[in-house]
Design a protein around this motif. Structure first.
Motif, PDB file in Angstrom:
ATOM      1  N   GLU A   1       9.892  -8.303  15.140  1.00 26.81           N
ATOM      2  CA  GLU A   1       8.982  -9.347  14.657  1.00 26.81           C
ATOM      3  C   GLU A   1       8.200  -9.972  15.807  1.00 26.81           C
ATOM      4  O   GLU A   1       6.990 -10.222  15.690  1.00 26.81           O
TER       5      GLU A   1
ATOM      6  N   LYS B   1       4.062  -9.831  16.082  1.00 28.90           N
ATOM      7  CA  LYS B   1       3.219 -11.022  16.246  1.00 28.90           C
ATOM      8  C   LYS B   1       2.328 -10.883  17.474  1.00 28.90           C
ATOM      9  O   LYS B   1       1.143 -11.244  17.439  1.00 28.90           O
TER      10      LYS B   1
ATOM     11  N   TRP C   1      -1.701 -12.599  10.355  1.00 28.67           N
ATOM     12  CA  TRP C   1      -0.249 -12.475  10.389  1.00 28.67           C
ATOM     13  C   TRP C   1       0.380 -12.711   9.027  1.00 28.67           C
ATOM     14  O   TRP C   1       1.307 -11.990   8.634  1.00 28.67           O
ATOM     15  N   ASP C   2      -0.114 -13.688   8.279  1.00 29.45           N
ATOM     16  CA  ASP C   2       0.518 -13.974   6.985  1.00 29.45           C
ATOM     17  C   ASP C   2       0.377 -12.800   6.028  1.00 29.45           C
ATOM     18  O   ASP C   2       1.277 -12.533   5.221  1.00 29.45           O
TER      19      ASP C   2
ATOM     20  N   GLU D   1       2.954 -10.230   7.090  1.00 31.74           N
ATOM     21  CA  GLU D   1       4.281 -10.706   6.696  1.00 31.74           C
ATOM     22  C   GLU D   1       4.516 -10.485   5.205  1.00 31.74           C
ATOM     23  O   GLU D   1       5.598 -10.058   4.783  1.00 31.74           O
TER      24      GLU D   1
ATOM     25  N   ILE E   1       9.598  -6.141   9.960  1.00 34.34           N
ATOM     26  CA  ILE E   1       8.171  -5.943  10.200  1.00 34.34           C
ATOM     27  C   ILE E   1       7.989  -4.939  11.331  1.00 34.34           C
ATOM     28  O   ILE E   1       8.585  -5.070  12.405  1.00 34.34           O
TER      29      ILE E   1
ATOM     30  N   HIS F   1       3.162  -1.867   9.075  1.00 35.78           N
ATOM     31  CA  HIS F   1       2.593  -2.992   8.323  1.00 35.78           C
ATOM     32  C   HIS F   1       1.272  -3.437   8.939  1.00 35.78           C
ATOM     33  O   HIS F   1       0.335  -3.806   8.216  1.00 35.78           O
TER      34      HIS F   1
END
Length: 276
Positions: free
Chosen positions: A102, A106, A121-122, A125, A133, A137
């Motif tokens: 993760e 990020k 990012w959202d 997620e 993650i 993705h």
């Protein structure tokens, strides 16, 4: 029997939820399927609850490892099967790798955004749906933005393959092997000769891992050429290791289908017998 011992669900970097994965496995004519999400066992219960009649589920995980004795270290993957997910040291190690994934994701999003790429990012997620993650993705976000045609294309060097790639913390392969064994599990080296993926480890390391308790080698895999498959089989025979074959299915993230490669029933029985 048709036995596929390496698949991924949306709990890691696949696109099918665990329940949908086992239903798809039955639809593909499999008798046995292993769920081996990256560094994660969170899909086991959902897969078990949705298991169609006649299909056997093998619980597993694919551990992210490195061989740190060389510079730079070489990345490799260890498939762990039938281990106790509550084993404290193993559970803590897997949680640490997931946290590192993760943090890395990020940072990759930050680097992309700094260059004007509107990856949010959202959205990444949400796409991970509560699972680990990973780069796929972010790759799917690049596909949605129309910057690359496919997830595979997003892994080229100008994108997530090099320019925006950030290293993550992986387990020392000998430590990972010891942890799975301590948790009562069985270990198989995933795609050990997949030169299409980059650097591979020498046979001497595989012999050292066998001496430390490695149980098997994955020979039949889409990333192995025919010559590489035969090499792995020969090495397994020399070292007394079991041999597996599997699809490494990731849903629509890859073109390979469930059951594309399979494990012989006698080798599957050896795997079951090796679990404690």
């Amino acid at each position: 029997m048709r036995i596929d011992l390496h698949t991924h669900s949306s709990v890691s970097d696949g696109t099918l939820a665990p329940a949908d994965l086992v239903r798809a496995a039955a639809g593909a004519g499999l008798d046995v399927v292993a769920l081996t999400d990256h560094d994660n066992t969170a899909g086991w219960d959902a897969a078990s609850a949705a298991l169609p009649p006649g299909l056997t589920l093998v619980r597993g995980a694919e551990l992210s490892c490195r061989w740190y004795a060389v510079d730079p270290p070489i990345s490799l993957h260890l498939l762990g099967y039938l281990f106790d997910p509550a084993h404290p040291e193993l559970a803590a190690a897997l949680a640490g790798v997931r946290e590192s994934r993760e943090i890395r994701a990020k940072r990759m999003v930050e680097l992309l955004r700094a260059d004007g790429v509107d990856v949010k990012w959202d959205e990444v997620e949400v796409d991970a749906a509560g699972g680990s993650i990973g780069r796929p993705h972010i790759a799917r976000a690049l596909v949605r933005l129309g910057l690359v045609p496919t997830v595979r294309a997003a892994f080229e060097s100008e994108w997530l393959g090099a320019r925006y790639r950030v290293p993550k913390k992986d387990l020392d392969v000998f430590e990972a092997l010891a942890l799975v064994r301590a948790a009562g599990g069985v270990t198989v080296f995933a795609h050990p000769r997949a030169t299409v993926r980059g650097r591979t480890v020498p046979d001497e390391l595989i012999a050292e891992l066998a001496a430390a308790g490695l149980d098997g080698l994955e020979a039949d895999h889409e990333d192995h050429s025919p010559a590489e498959r035969e090499h792995v089989r020969g090495l397994a025979g020399d070292l007394g290791l079991l041999v597996t074959g599997s699809s490494d299915f990731h849903g629509s993230n890859k073109t390979v289908r469930l059951g594309a490669c399979t494990t012989a029933p006698d080798q599957y029985e050896r795997l079951l017998a090796a679990a404690s």
